[in-house]
Design a protein around this motif. Structure first.
Motif, PDB file in Angstrom:
ATOM      1  N   SER A 184      20.928   8.263  20.161  1.00  0.00           N
ATOM      2  CA  SER A 184      21.565   6.956  19.953  1.00  0.00           C
ATOM      3  C   SER A 184      21.355   6.487  18.526  1.00  0.00           C
ATOM      4  CB  SER A 184      21.003   5.916  20.926  1.00  0.00           C
ATOM      5  OG  SER A 184      19.626   5.695  20.668  1.00  0.00           O
ATOM      6  N   GLU A 185      22.141   5.522  18.144  1.00  0.00           N
ATOM      7  CA  GLU A 185      21.978   4.913  16.832  1.00  0.00           C
ATOM      8  C   GLU A 185      20.680   4.117  16.772  1.00  0.00           C
ATOM      9  OE1 GLU A 185      25.376   2.542  16.017  1.00  0.00           O
ATOM     10  OE2 GLU A 185      26.785   4.216  15.962  1.00  0.00           O
ATOM     11  N   GLY A 186      20.118   4.026  15.578  1.00  0.00           N
ATOM     12  CA  GLY A 186      18.877   3.285  15.391  1.00  0.00           C
ATOM     13  C   GLY A 186      17.629   4.130  15.445  1.00  0.00           C
ATOM     14  N   GLU A 187      17.753   5.406  15.845  1.00  0.00           N
ATOM     15  CA  GLU A 187      16.572   6.273  15.896  1.00  0.00           C
ATOM     16  C   GLU A 187      16.075   6.562  14.474  1.00  0.00           C
ATOM     17  OE1 GLU A 187      16.587   9.727  18.274  1.00  0.00           O
ATOM     18  OE2 GLU A 187      17.772   8.834  19.897  1.00  0.00           O
ATOM     19  N   ARG A 188      14.774   6.626  14.352  1.00  0.00           N
ATOM     20  CA  ARG A 188      14.158   6.859  13.052  1.00  0.00           C
ATOM     21  C   ARG A 188      13.888   8.359  12.877  1.00  0.00           C
ATOM     22  NH1 ARG A 188      12.095   3.083   9.879  1.00  0.00           N
ATOM     23  NH2 ARG A 188      12.245   1.606  11.629  1.00  0.00           N
ATOM     24  N   ILE A 189      14.210   8.877  11.708  1.00  0.00           N
ATOM     25  CA  ILE A 189      14.017  10.312  11.436  1.00  0.00           C
ATOM     26  C   ILE A 189      13.309  10.482  10.082  1.00  0.00           C
ATOM     27  CG2 ILE A 189      15.911  11.146  12.866  1.00  0.00           C
ATOM     28  CD1 ILE A 189      16.487  10.896   9.181  1.00  0.00           C
ATOM     29  N   LYS A 190      12.745  11.670   9.901  1.00  0.00           N
ATOM     30  CA  LYS A 190      12.088  12.043   8.645  1.00  0.00           C
ATOM     31  C   LYS A 190      12.877  13.156   7.971  1.00  0.00           C
ATOM     32  CE  LYS A 190       8.359   9.398   8.889  1.00  0.00           C
ATOM     33  NZ  LYS A 190       8.018   8.404   7.857  1.00  0.00           N
ATOM     34  N   LYS A 191      12.699  13.239   6.677  1.00  0.00           N
ATOM     35  CA  LYS A 191      13.378  14.290   5.937  1.00  0.00           C
ATOM     36  C   LYS A 191      12.924  15.661   6.454  1.00  0.00           C
ATOM     37  CE  LYS A 191      14.229  16.004   1.254  1.00  0.00           C
ATOM     38  NZ  LYS A 191      13.962  15.818  -0.190  1.00  0.00           N
ATOM     39  N   GLY A 192      13.880  16.521   6.756  1.00  0.00           N
ATOM     40  CA  GLY A 192      13.588  17.851   7.265  1.00  0.00           C
ATOM     41  C   GLY A 192      13.619  17.964   8.775  1.00  0.00           C
ATOM     42  N   ASP A 193      13.737  16.828   9.502  1.00  0.00           N
ATOM     43  CA  ASP A 193      13.839  16.902  10.960  1.00  0.00           C
ATOM     44  C   ASP A 193      15.178  17.537  11.358  1.00  0.00           C
ATOM     45  OD1 ASP A 193      11.415  15.681  11.123  1.00  0.00           O
ATOM     46  OD2 ASP A 193      12.177  13.719  11.754  1.00  0.00           O
ATOM     47  N   ARG A 194      15.178  18.306  12.450  1.00  0.00           N
ATOM     48  CA  ARG A 194      16.419  18.904  12.933  1.00  0.00           C
ATOM     49  C   ARG A 194      17.294  17.842  13.578  1.00  0.00           C
ATOM     50  NH1 ARG A 194      18.759  20.877  17.477  1.00  0.00           N
ATOM     51  NH2 ARG A 194      17.003  20.107  18.734  1.00  0.00           N
ATOM     52  N   LEU A 195      18.559  17.784  13.173  1.00  0.00           N
ATOM     53  CA  LEU A 195      19.498  16.809  13.710  1.00  0.00           C
ATOM     54  C   LEU A 195      20.303  17.393  14.876  1.00  0.00           C
ATOM     55  CD1 LEU A 195      20.832  15.307  10.350  1.00  0.00           C
ATOM     56  CD2 LEU A 195      19.022  14.403  11.827  1.00  0.00           C
ATOM     57  N   PHE A 196      20.837  18.613  14.697  1.00  0.00           N
ATOM     58  CA  PHE A 196      21.631  19.271  15.733  1.00  0.00           C
ATOM     59  C   PHE A 196      21.847  20.717  15.308  1.00  0.00           C
ATOM     60  CE2 PHE A 196      24.516  17.333  12.721  1.00  0.00           C
ATOM     61  CZ  PHE A 196      25.386  18.362  12.394  1.00  0.00           C
ATOM     62  N   ASN A 197      22.288  21.532  16.266  1.00  0.00           N
ATOM     63  CA  ASN A 197      22.716  22.908  15.983  1.00  0.00           C
ATOM     64  C   ASN A 197      24.236  22.968  16.078  1.00  0.00           C
ATOM     65  OD1 ASN A 197      19.996  23.321  15.988  1.00  0.00           O
ATOM     66  ND2 ASN A 197      20.017  25.029  17.441  1.00  0.00           N
ATOM     67  N   VAL A 198      24.816  23.854  15.308  1.00  0.00           N
ATOM     68  CA  VAL A 198      26.258  24.023  15.330  1.00  0.00           C
ATOM     69  C   VAL A 198      26.588  25.506  15.504  1.00  0.00           C
ATOM     70  CG1 VAL A 198      26.372  24.152  12.802  1.00  0.00           C
ATOM     71  CG2 VAL A 198      28.429  23.588  14.100  1.00  0.00           C
ATOM     72  N   TYR A 199      27.490  25.784  16.433  1.00  0.00           N
ATOM     73  CA  TYR A 199      27.982  27.160  16.576  1.00  0.00           C
ATOM     74  C   TYR A 199      29.290  27.254  15.795  1.00  0.00           C
ATOM     75  CZ  TYR A 199      30.459  31.175  18.352  1.00  0.00           C
ATOM     76  OH  TYR A 199      31.168  32.354  18.419  1.00  0.00           O
ATOM     77  N   SER A 200      29.292  28.162  14.789  1.00  0.00           N
ATOM     78  CA  SER A 200      30.458  28.324  13.928  1.00  0.00           C
ATOM     79  C   SER A 200      30.683  29.805  13.658  1.00  0.00           C
ATOM     80  CB  SER A 200      30.255  27.569  12.610  1.00  0.00           C
ATOM     81  OG  SER A 200      31.280  27.872  11.694  1.00  0.00           O
ATOM     82  N   PRO A 201      31.818  30.344  14.046  1.00  0.00           N
ATOM     83  CA  PRO A 201      32.114  31.751  13.740  1.00  0.00           C
ATOM     84  C   PRO A 201      32.060  32.050  12.250  1.00  0.00           C
ATOM     85  CG  PRO A 201      33.651  30.904  15.377  1.00  0.00           C
ATOM     86  CD  PRO A 201      32.885  29.735  14.880  1.00  0.00           C
ATOM     87  N   THR A 202      32.446  31.090  11.433  1.00  0.00           N
ATOM     88  CA  THR A 202      32.406  31.296   9.975  1.00  0.00           C
ATOM     89  C   THR A 202      30.980  31.509   9.503  1.00  0.00           C
ATOM     90  OG1 THR A 202      34.355  29.859   9.742  1.00  0.00           O
ATOM     91  CG2 THR A 202      33.066  30.300   7.762  1.00  0.00           C
ATOM     92  N   LEU A 203      30.036  30.707  10.010  1.00  0.00           N
ATOM     93  CA  LEU A 203      28.632  30.870   9.623  1.00  0.00           C
ATOM     94  C   LEU A 203      28.063  32.208  10.126  1.00  0.00           C
ATOM     95  CD1 LEU A 203      27.112  27.300  10.207  1.00  0.00           C
ATOM     96  CD2 LEU A 203      27.577  28.422   8.027  1.00  0.00           C
ATOM     97  N   VAL A 204      28.440  32.595  11.336  1.00  0.00           N
ATOM     98  CA  VAL A 204      27.955  33.865  11.886  1.00  0.00           C
ATOM     99  C   VAL A 204      28.433  35.032  11.021  1.00  0.00           C
ATOM    100  CG1 VAL A 204      28.083  35.426  13.857  1.00  0.00           C
ATOM    101  CG2 VAL A 204      27.763  32.960  14.231  1.00  0.00           C
ATOM    102  N   ASN A 205      29.701  35.039  10.628  1.00  0.00           N
ATOM    103  CA  ASN A 205      30.235  36.107   9.781  1.00  0.00           C
ATOM    104  C   ASN A 205      29.550  36.132   8.421  1.00  0.00           C
ATOM    105  OD1 ASN A 205      32.021  36.838  11.780  1.00  0.00           O
ATOM    106  ND2 ASN A 205      33.695  35.555  10.983  1.00  0.00           N
ATOM    107  N   ALA A 206      29.278  34.951   7.854  1.00  0.00           N
ATOM    108  CA  ALA A 206      28.633  34.896   6.539  1.00  0.00           C
ATOM    109  C   ALA A 206      27.216  35.462   6.612  1.00  0.00           C
ATOM    110  CB  ALA A 206      28.605  33.458   6.040  1.00  0.00           C
ATOM    111  N   MET A 207      26.489  35.198   7.690  1.00  0.00           N
ATOM    112  CA  MET A 207      25.123  35.724   7.819  1.00  0.00           C
ATOM    113  C   MET A 207      25.144  37.234   8.057  1.00  0.00           C
ATOM    114  SD  MET A 207      22.989  32.728   9.849  1.00  0.00           S
ATOM    115  CE  MET A 207      24.185  32.504  11.153  1.00  0.00           C
ATOM    116  N   GLU A 208      26.101  37.726   8.797  1.00  0.00           N
ATOM    117  CA  GLU A 208      26.216  39.174   8.997  1.00  0.00           C
ATOM    118  C   GLU A 208      26.522  39.885   7.677  1.00  0.00           C
ATOM    119  OE1 GLU A 208      29.149  39.625  12.004  1.00  0.00           O
ATOM    120  OE2 GLU A 208      27.747  39.263  13.675  1.00  0.00           O
ATOM    121  N   GLU A 209      27.382  39.310   6.869  1.00  0.00           N
ATOM    122  CA  GLU A 209      27.666  39.885   5.553  1.00  0.00           C
ATOM    123  C   GLU A 209      26.406  39.914   4.689  1.00  0.00           C
ATOM    124  OE1 GLU A 209      30.795  37.684   3.794  1.00  0.00           O
ATOM    125  OE2 GLU A 209      32.343  38.346   5.213  1.00  0.00           O
TER     126      GLU A 209
END
Length: 421
Positions: A184-209
């Motif tokens: 929810s909005e208003g949550e407090r975070i610190k620099k470097g905390d994980r926000l979310f994961n994203v599944y992206s075919p473009t990122l997967v291809n770039a890492m394989e390369e």
């Protein structure tokens, strides 16, 4: 023949009766014609009695007020009340839109409009008030003083996020949100905390390369492939982990670029996102902006770097000190106010976004000006007036030209002299 005699006799009777009534009326009116000037003047000098609290109650004899029960007091006769009003004299001419611009003779402004004449008050324009009435009305007087007038702008503002400390989070490629860490909005975070994961075919291809380039040991290709991963938003620690494990993860985590609170959250678990979409917004509250509205006639008073004080109703007695950081270049067309931005340190986060605050901006001072209390000035729309105290319960209106207004005082350009009440 008899009928004619009767009619003549009736007419004689009517004439006789009419003559008798006329004689009686002449006798009644004779005393008023014989009244002398002294007797007539004495009627006007008969004392009248008035209620000190209710001036509309006037009686011919002493007694009590029927409203409040106070004793009626004698009314003073003013010889000047019957004086003929003298012709008003033109003191000067003033600009139709800028009262501070005056002239001794008729002239026109830059738009061809005639200057407005300002008339002096006649000597007979006086009002006398008995001490009892003056006391009950609560009449107060103040001296016209020559003093220094500080330019202080009192206005209201609202707290907003410091724009220099607001971060926007966008994905660099198309993909799907997985494992959203913010609920929810208003949550407090610190620099470097994980926000979310994203599944992206473009990122997967770039890492394989990148893994394929690692096997070739081509330094130039390896550096270009690593730069591409970082440009796509892959964290450097994830690239190091990829070099160590040589295994491509199914989804890529995104981390917070700064400390703060989540002020905007636009996604939920499983949503499809792209580079054009703002996933969330992070705001650091260690400092905040205050956006104040300054009225048009005070716009020239504001300067960059001027000191300002802020008070909030929910924390009485506490004052924050800040400075004018930015003056917006245009006025609001609806409110006719100038937007001014002030910056305040907010380490304890007492100033919260969207709060209303009372702001005082301190400008320079105008030296050696005649000042009177603001409440003594009467604005009629056509001119400005004050009521001058002449002593012994006598008061007279006076036309003046006002200058700078600040706080509880206003400067007077023309119409008053130092020391007058």
């Amino acid at each position: 023949m008899n009928k004619k005699l009767i009619m003549v006799a009736a007419m004689i009777v009517v004439v006789a009766v009419t003559g008798w009534f006329a004689a009686q009326m002449l006798q009644t009116s004779e005393p008023s014609k014989q009244e002398t000037a002294l007797e007539h003047a004495a009627k006007h000098l008969d004392p009248k009695y008035q209620c000190p609290m209710h001036p509309q109650i006037i009686r011919d004899e002493p007694g009590n007020c029927p409203i409040c029960g106070m004793n009626l007091v004698p009314m003073k006769q003013d010889d000047t009340a019957t004086a003929e009003p003298a012709e008003k004299k033109i003191l000067y001419y003033r600009h139709p839109h800028k009262p501070e611009i005056t002239s001794d003779k008729p002239m026109q402004d830059e738009m061809g409009m005639d200057f407005v004449p300002v008339y002096g008050e006649t000597t007979g324009a006086e009002v006398r008030i008995s001490p009892a009435v003056e006391n009950n009305m609560g009449v107060r007087t103040a001296k016209v003083e020559r003093n220094k007038l500080w330019r202080r702008i009192d206005t209201v503002a609202y707290v907003d996020y410091d724009g220099s400390k607001v971060g926007h989070v966008h994905p660099r490629t198309d993909g799907w949100i997985e494992q959203l860490a913010i609920s929810s909005e208003g949550e407090r975070i610190k620099k470097g905390d994980r926000l979310f994961n994203v599944y992206s075919p473009t990122l997967v291809n770039a890492m394989e390369e990148y893994l394929q380039v690692l096997r070739t040991n081509n330094t130039r290709l390896l550096e270009a492939s690593k730069d591409r991963l970082m440009a796509l938003g892959v964290a450097e620690k994830l690239i190091s982990q990829l070099e160590k494990n040589r295994k491509v993860p199914r989804n890529v985590p995104l981390y917070a670029p700064q400390d703060g609170v989540v002020s905007v959250l636009n996604v939920r678990e499983g949503m499809y996102v792209g580079p054009e979409m703002e996933v969330m917004r992070l705001a650091d509250l260690s400092s905040v902006w205050l956006l104040a509205d300054v009225f048009e006639h005070q716009a020239d008073w504001v300067r960059l770097g001027q000191s300002a004080e802020v008070k909030l109703s929910y924390l009485p007695g506490k004052t924050w000190e800040g400075k004018v950081e930015y003056i917006y270049p245009s006025l609001d067309p609806k409110t006719r106010t100038l937007k001014v931005r002030l910056r305040f340190e907010n380490a304890d986060e007492s100033l919260k976004p969207n709060m209303f605050a009372h702001v005082s901006i301190f400008g320079g001072a105008t030296d050696n000006v005649l000042v009177i209390p603001r409440e003594a000035l009467i604005r009629t729309g056509q001119s400005e007036r004050v009521i001058v105290s002449l002593g012994n319960g006598r008061f007279s209106p006076r036309t003046v030209v006002e200058g700078t207004e600040s706080g509880d005082y206003v400067a007077i350009i023309q119409g008053l002299e130092e020391g007058e009440s």
